[in-house]
Design an enzyme around this catalytic site. Structure first.
Site, PDB file in Angstrom:
ATOM      1  N   ASP A  90       0.823  -1.215   0.000  1.00 14.19           N
ATOM      2  CA  ASP A  90       0.000   0.000   0.000  1.00 14.19           C
ATOM      3  C   ASP A  90       0.857   1.265   0.000  1.00 14.19           C
ATOM      4  O   ASP A  90       0.351   2.355   0.297  1.00 14.19           O
ATOM      5  CB  ASP A  90      -0.909   0.022   1.228  1.00 14.19           C
ATOM      6  CG  ASP A  90      -2.065  -0.958   1.140  1.00 14.19           C
ATOM      7  OD1 ASP A  90      -2.359  -1.432   0.024  1.00 14.19           O
ATOM      8  OD2 ASP A  90      -2.679  -1.264   2.184  1.00 14.19           O
ATOM      9  N   ASP A 145       5.374  -9.126   9.200  1.00 14.88           N
ATOM     10  CA  ASP A 145       5.497  -7.679   9.090  1.00 14.88           C
ATOM     11  C   ASP A 145       6.847  -7.322   8.475  1.00 14.88           C
ATOM     12  O   ASP A 145       7.766  -8.147   8.403  1.00 14.88           O
ATOM     13  CB  ASP A 145       5.359  -7.028  10.462  1.00 14.88           C
ATOM     14  CG  ASP A 145       3.898  -6.910  10.890  1.00 14.88           C
ATOM     15  OD1 ASP A 145       3.013  -7.099  10.044  1.00 14.88           O
ATOM     16  OD2 ASP A 145       3.651  -6.638  12.088  1.00 14.88           O
ATOM     17  N   ASP A 238      -5.166  -8.116  14.940  1.00 12.78           N
ATOM     18  CA  ASP A 238      -4.685  -9.462  15.247  1.00 12.78           C
ATOM     19  C   ASP A 238      -5.305 -10.003  16.539  1.00 12.78           C
ATOM     20  O   ASP A 238      -5.742 -11.156  16.596  1.00 12.78           O
ATOM     21  CB  ASP A 238      -3.159  -9.467  15.341  1.00 12.78           C
ATOM     22  CG  ASP A 238      -2.609  -8.300  16.146  1.00 12.78           C
ATOM     23  OD1 ASP A 238      -3.391  -7.566  16.774  1.00 12.78           O
ATOM     24  OD2 ASP A 238      -1.370  -8.112  16.150  1.00 12.78           O
TER      25      ASP A 238
END
Length: 501
Positions: A90, A145, A238
């Site tokens: 993104d 991540d 999460d």
């Protein structure tokens, strides 16, 4: 201060200490469960076949670390026809351009890499993960991540844990690439070691709720779908999905012997931004799911432990009140207070902090660290908790009363273990609350000096620890803000336009 006001402060102080003791004693409970779980022998299993896995890498302006993440993910030891790497990118900076050559490289090596771009960053990380799932039919989903570096054998070690059909998620332990970089990274490592090696191992071993940590784990696709999918209603998507999935009957597995190294935030303001998101998001999740948790047909001990987990960040609010009132209470007792009163004041602080100290020490021993590191982790961990108290108390209050849809503020990563202060466009901003942290830290140190002068030393170690921690947490923000402003001013005064004028 009037006498009534003095009494009110003392009552508030002792009340907060008593409530903090509840959370501290909960850590004793976890330590007991940890000792039991640690004696359990892990079972070795194998999968009958090799299932398809999609590796999702959510990215937003991660130019310093994105290539490292892609390279590590592309080298996961899994058949190429069963592995898809999704770059959920993104970014609106140069991250995308930097990734393009690496994407082409790995595609040429036969790795299925999909560079997924969205026109609108709707739902932030949760939205990106959900969008990626719409593009795949893979039955298993690994998530990393940007600051993580998965080892090549990660899937080989994790996937056998899905041998039972009710296993919905398997979480690996976080490692720390830059643990030794500074006092801040050392303190964070102590916190995270306790979270994984004590809390996760204890809860998993006793069959109670624990959470996917947003990265370094693998989901069974049906567990995500049965729980309603990823949702951006909270800042901790999460934690939210984890509890919804377990309420639907999914069983979670934690693998303490599987480590995935990652980079800890080395910049104070970046770290505060991360902690604010986690604290606020946990309170949003508690507001959202506690009614469903207590309505579920679960053992009361599971409900109680899960409730304390969801509400554990309220301890920061209590600790903030203790931090503010401690100097006032201590000074009231500096002149004429009996030793009984001083011991009571010291005792309440000790009950609230000693289990936490044991928690940090046990985690370091579980990781087979030297006794020097064990002893160092205790003041670092407790001091960091105190230094975060004001900042996270604000987050807790926002999570209690605020709306669920918020801006997801990313945590800047530097790459290669460098300090995040070396970054320019990715820097987090100083929050005005740093001024209050600095003032409160100075107040603690002045109070400690006054108590020593009066011969009342029992609470001085706490005042010194919290005072130094608050100053250490706030001062770097001022220094960086000042040097940044100075550099910008120098650049503007030396610009060609200025010289021409």
């Amino acid at each position: 201060m009037c006498e009534t006001g003095s009494v009110d402060v003392v009552v508030l102080y002792f009340s907060c200490c008593a409530l903090l003791a509840v959370f501290s004693l909960h850590r004793v409970w976890l330590l007991v469960d940890f000792a039991r779980a640690r004696r359990q022998r892990p079972t070795t299993t194998t999968l009958d076949d090799v299932p398809g896995v999609v590796v999702q890498l959510p990215l937003y302006n991660e130019a310093e670390v994105a290539e490292r993440l892609l390279d590590a993910s592309a080298q996961l030891q899994w058949p190429h026809d069963k592995l898809v790497v999704q770059l959920l990118d993104d970014s609106d900076d140069h991250t995308t351009d930097r990734l393009a050559p690496r994407v082409a490289h790995w595609r040429a090596q036969g790795v299925q890499v999909e560079h997924v771009r969205r026109e609108v960053r709707e739902g932030y990380k949760a939205g990106a993960l959900a969008h990626g799932l719409d593009l795949t039919t893979a039955p298993f989903v690994a998530v990393f991540d940007a600051d993580f570096v998965p080892p090549a054998d990660f899937l080989q070690k994790v996937m056998p844990a899905f041998v039972d059909d009710d296993v919905g998620m398997v979480q690996a332990r976080w490692g720390h690439l830059n643990r030794q970089q500074s006092w801040l990274t050392r303190a964070q490592a102590a916190f995270l070691d306790a979270h994984f090696s004590i809390e996760h191992l204890a809860r998993a071993g006793r069959g109670r709720f624990f959470n996917f940590n947003g990265t370094a784990g693998v989901w069974r696709r049906t567990a995500i779908d049965n729980a309603g999918g990823w949702d951006a209603a909270t800042l901790t998507e999460d934690l939210d999905l984890s509890f919804r999935a377990q309420l639907k009957g999914a069983r979670f597995v934690y693998l303490d012997d599987v480590e995935v190294p990652a980079e800890l935030p080395a910049d104070v303001d970046a770290f505060k931004s991360q902690q604010h998101r986690w604290a606020k998001g946990s309170m949003q999740t508690a507001r959202r799911l506690l009614p469903s948790l207590w309505a579920a047909k679960l053992p009361w001990v599971t409900k109680l432990d899960a409730t304390l987990k969801l509400l554990q960040n309220t301890a920061f609010l209590l600790l903030a009140l203790v931090m503010v009132t401690l100097p006032m209470v201590a000074l009231q007792h500096a002149h004429g207070a009996s030793w009984v009163t001083q011991i009571l004041e010291w005792g309440t602080l000790s009950v609230a902090t000693l289990p936490v100290a044991l928690h940090f020490a046990a985690a370091q021993r579980a990781r087979h660290r030297r006794w020097r590191d064990v002893v160092l982790s205790v003041p670092l961990g407790i001091g960091l908790g105190g230094a975060l108290s004001l900042h996270n108390a604000r987050a807790v209050l926002e999570g209690m009363v605020g709306k669920g849809h918020d801006v997801f503020v990313r945590t800047p990563k530097a790459g290669g273990g460098q300090a995040a202060t070396a970054l320019t466009s990715y820097r987090a901003r100083m929050h005005p609350l740093a001024w209050l942290e600095f003032a409160l830290g100075a107040t603690h140190l002045v109070t400690a000096w006054m108590l020593l002068s009066a011969g009342k030393w029992l609470t001085v170690p706490f005042l010194l620890l919290f005072g130094v921690s608050l100053l250490a947490m706030s001062t770097p923000s001022f220094v960086r803000t000042f040097t940044g402003s100075w550099a910008r001013w120098r650049a503007s005064t030396s610009s060609p336009t200025t010289k021409a004028a």
